[in-house]
Design a protein around this motif. Structure first.
Motif, short mmCIF file in Angstrom:
data_model
loop_
_atom_site.label_atom_id
_atom_site.label_comp_id
_atom_site.label_asym_id
_atom_site.label_seq_id
_atom_site.Cartn_x
_atom_site.Cartn_y
_atom_site.Cartn_z
N GLY A 159 42.57 18.47 -3.85
CA GLY A 159 44.06 18.24 -4.35
C GLY A 159 45.17 18.71 -3.68
N LYS A 160 44.92 19.55 -2.53
CA LYS A 160 46.01 20.24 -1.61
C LYS A 160 46.39 19.35 -0.48
CE LYS A 160 44.48 24.07 -3.69
NZ LYS A 160 44.76 24.54 -4.89
N ILE A 161 47.79 19.31 -0.36
CA ILE A 161 48.38 18.58 0.61
C ILE A 161 48.83 19.54 1.96
CG2 ILE A 161 49.43 17.01 -0.95
CD1 ILE A 161 52.13 18.36 -1.04
N ALA A 162 48.86 20.68 1.77
CA ALA A 162 48.99 21.75 2.73
C ALA A 162 48.38 23.18 2.50
CB ALA A 162 50.47 22.03 2.78
N LYS A 163 48.14 23.73 3.33
CA LYS A 163 47.60 25.11 3.17
C LYS A 163 48.77 25.88 2.55
CE LYS A 163 43.84 25.61 6.06
NZ LYS A 163 43.07 26.65 6.95
N SER A 164 48.37 27.29 1.87
CA SER A 164 49.51 27.94 1.27
C SER A 164 50.77 28.42 2.34
CB SER A 164 48.68 29.49 1.08
OG SER A 164 47.92 29.13 -0.23
N ASP A 165 50.55 28.47 3.68
CA ASP A 165 51.49 28.78 4.29
C ASP A 165 52.51 27.43 4.91
OD1 ASP A 165 49.94 27.46 6.34
OD2 ASP A 165 49.88 29.11 7.79
N GLY A 166 52.01 26.39 4.16
CA GLY A 166 52.61 25.04 4.78
C GLY A 166 52.16 24.19 5.61
N SER A 167 51.09 24.72 6.01
CA SER A 167 50.53 24.04 7.65
C SER A 167 49.51 22.98 7.06
CB SER A 167 49.68 24.79 8.39
OG SER A 167 48.46 25.48 7.67
N VAL A 168 49.53 21.96 8.00
CA VAL A 168 48.75 20.67 7.72
C VAL A 168 47.85 20.52 8.83
CG1 VAL A 168 50.08 19.66 6.11
CG2 VAL A 168 50.37 19.28 8.51
N HIS A 169 47.65 21.61 9.56
CA HIS A 169 46.52 21.55 10.82
C HIS A 169 45.21 21.24 10.46
CE1 HIS A 169 50.04 22.62 13.42
NE2 HIS A 169 50.23 23.92 12.89
N GLY B 275 57.14 17.84 -0.51
CA GLY B 275 56.08 18.32 -0.98
C GLY B 275 55.90 18.39 -2.47
N GLY B 276 54.95 19.29 -2.79
CA GLY B 276 54.50 19.20 -4.11
C GLY B 276 55.51 19.28 -5.15
N GLN B 277 56.61 20.36 -5.00
CA GLN B 277 57.59 20.32 -6.09
C GLN B 277 58.52 19.13 -6.23
OE1 GLN B 277 60.04 23.65 -5.33
NE2 GLN B 277 58.19 25.26 -5.15
N VAL B 278 58.79 18.31 -4.93
CA VAL B 278 59.52 17.12 -4.84
C VAL B 278 58.71 16.03 -5.59
CG1 VAL B 278 60.66 15.44 -3.48
CG2 VAL B 278 61.01 17.87 -3.25
N ASN B 279 57.51 16.22 -5.14
CA ASN B 279 56.60 15.16 -5.68
C ASN B 279 56.79 15.18 -7.48
OD1 ASN B 279 55.79 14.23 -2.99
ND2 ASN B 279 53.85 15.58 -3.38
N THR B 280 56.48 16.42 -7.81
CA THR B 280 56.53 16.34 -9.54
C THR B 280 58.13 16.01 -9.85
OG1 THR B 280 54.90 18.08 -9.10
CG2 THR B 280 55.98 17.95 -11.27
N GLU C 140 43.09 27.45 -0.66
CA GLU C 140 44.29 27.75 -1.31
C GLU C 140 45.23 26.78 -0.46
OE1 GLU C 140 45.40 31.84 -0.79
OE2 GLU C 140 43.44 32.62 -1.59
N GLY C 141 46.16 26.66 -1.31
CA GLY C 141 47.38 25.61 -0.74
C GLY C 141 48.26 24.98 -1.81
N VAL C 142 49.12 24.09 -1.29
CA VAL C 142 50.06 23.25 -2.04
C VAL C 142 49.37 22.19 -2.70
CG1 VAL C 142 52.37 22.00 -2.01
CG2 VAL C 142 51.90 24.23 -0.42
N GLU C 143 49.49 22.32 -3.95
CA GLU C 143 49.04 21.04 -4.84
C GLU C 143 49.78 19.71 -4.71
OE1 GLU C 143 46.51 21.15 -7.01
OE2 GLU C 143 46.02 23.45 -6.49
N LEU C 144 49.07 18.67 -4.93
CA LEU C 144 50.07 17.33 -4.77
C LEU C 144 51.06 17.50 -5.73
CD1 LEU C 144 50.03 14.28 -3.52
CD2 LEU C 144 48.40 13.69 -5.64
N PHE C 145 51.02 17.78 -6.80
CA PHE C 145 51.91 18.02 -7.87
C PHE C 145 51.90 19.26 -8.30
CE2 PHE C 145 50.57 13.45 -8.53
CZ PHE C 145 51.84 12.97 -8.23
N GLU C 146 52.97 20.18 -7.77
CA GLU C 146 53.13 21.41 -8.31
C GLU C 146 53.90 21.55 -9.53
OE1 GLU C 146 52.89 24.71 -5.86
OE2 GLU C 146 51.12 23.45 -5.32
N GLY C 147 53.75 22.51 -10.27
CA GLY C 147 54.31 22.66 -11.63
C GLY C 147 53.58 21.85 -12.51
N ILE C 148 54.13 21.22 -13.52
CA ILE C 148 53.58 20.64 -14.42
C ILE C 148 54.05 19.08 -14.42
CG2 ILE C 148 53.24 20.29 -17.10
CD1 ILE C 148 53.70 23.11 -17.08
#
Length: 179
Positions: free
Chosen positions: A14-24, A115-120, A142-150
């Motif tokens: 469920g991660k859309i990017a690494k913690s630093d935002g990268s998608v490499h 990203g995750g915040q806007v998605n949510t 570790e990384g950015v969730e598809l849906f950050e927050g709740i």
């Protein structure tokens, strides 16, 4: 009314990017047939993009020409001091009202890049019409969730699946019902 479509790749966990935002990490997935996972056909159906500021900053860090210059582009941000660019209009307040009005305008579909915040935020306001998720055959620690927050508890209706030689699986959903 225009549709907002989330078209996004995520890791199996469920991660859309690494913690630093990268998608490499996407480039590490073998692609023997050089498939674009339907990107070209999808891109032709949209005339507008929406993304959060963190996603925009990540794209700008790639040191390439802005990749969506042929579209109308909006970046949602809390920073009221940022100035619009040649290709991007920054929306710093009343995000939901802006998106609702945008959907009412004439035009093609709208791509929710992330990203995750806007998605949510858009998901919780029931503004996303279709979700196209590409589950990639990788786990990221570790990384950015598809849906950050709740995100709101919501049922989805699966309308299509596809598998690719990359090992990716495309899942296409419509919002079914808010639980």
């Amino acid at each position: 009314m225009r549709k907002i479509k989330m078209y996004i790749a995520m890791s199996l966990n469920g991660k859309i990017a690494k913690s630093d935002g990268s998608v490499h990490w996407l480039e590490s997935i073998p692609n023997p047939d050089n498939t674009d996972h339907g990107y070209y056909e999808f891109y032709k159906t949209i005339d507008t993009t929406i993304q959060g500021n963190n996603t925009y900053e990540q794209v700008m860090s790639w040191d390439i020409d802005f990749p969506y210059s042929d579209k109308k582009n909006f970046v949602l941000t809390r920073n009221r001091k940022v100035k619009d660019t040649k290709h991007v209009q920054f929306i710093s307040e009343n995000h939901i009202d802006f998106i609702k009005k945008l959907k009412q305008q004439k035009g093609g579909d709208i791509w929710l890049i992330g990203g995750g915040q806007v998605n949510t935020m858009l998901f919780n306001e029931n503004l996303i019409d279709e979700i196209l998720i590409f589950v990639m055959p990788i786990v990221i620690s570790e990384g950015v969730e598809l849906f950050e927050g709740i995100p709101n508890e919501t049922r989805l209706k699966l309308i299509e699946t596809k598998e690719y030689t990359t090992g990716a699986v495309e899942l296409r959903y419509q919002i079914d019902e808010i639980a």
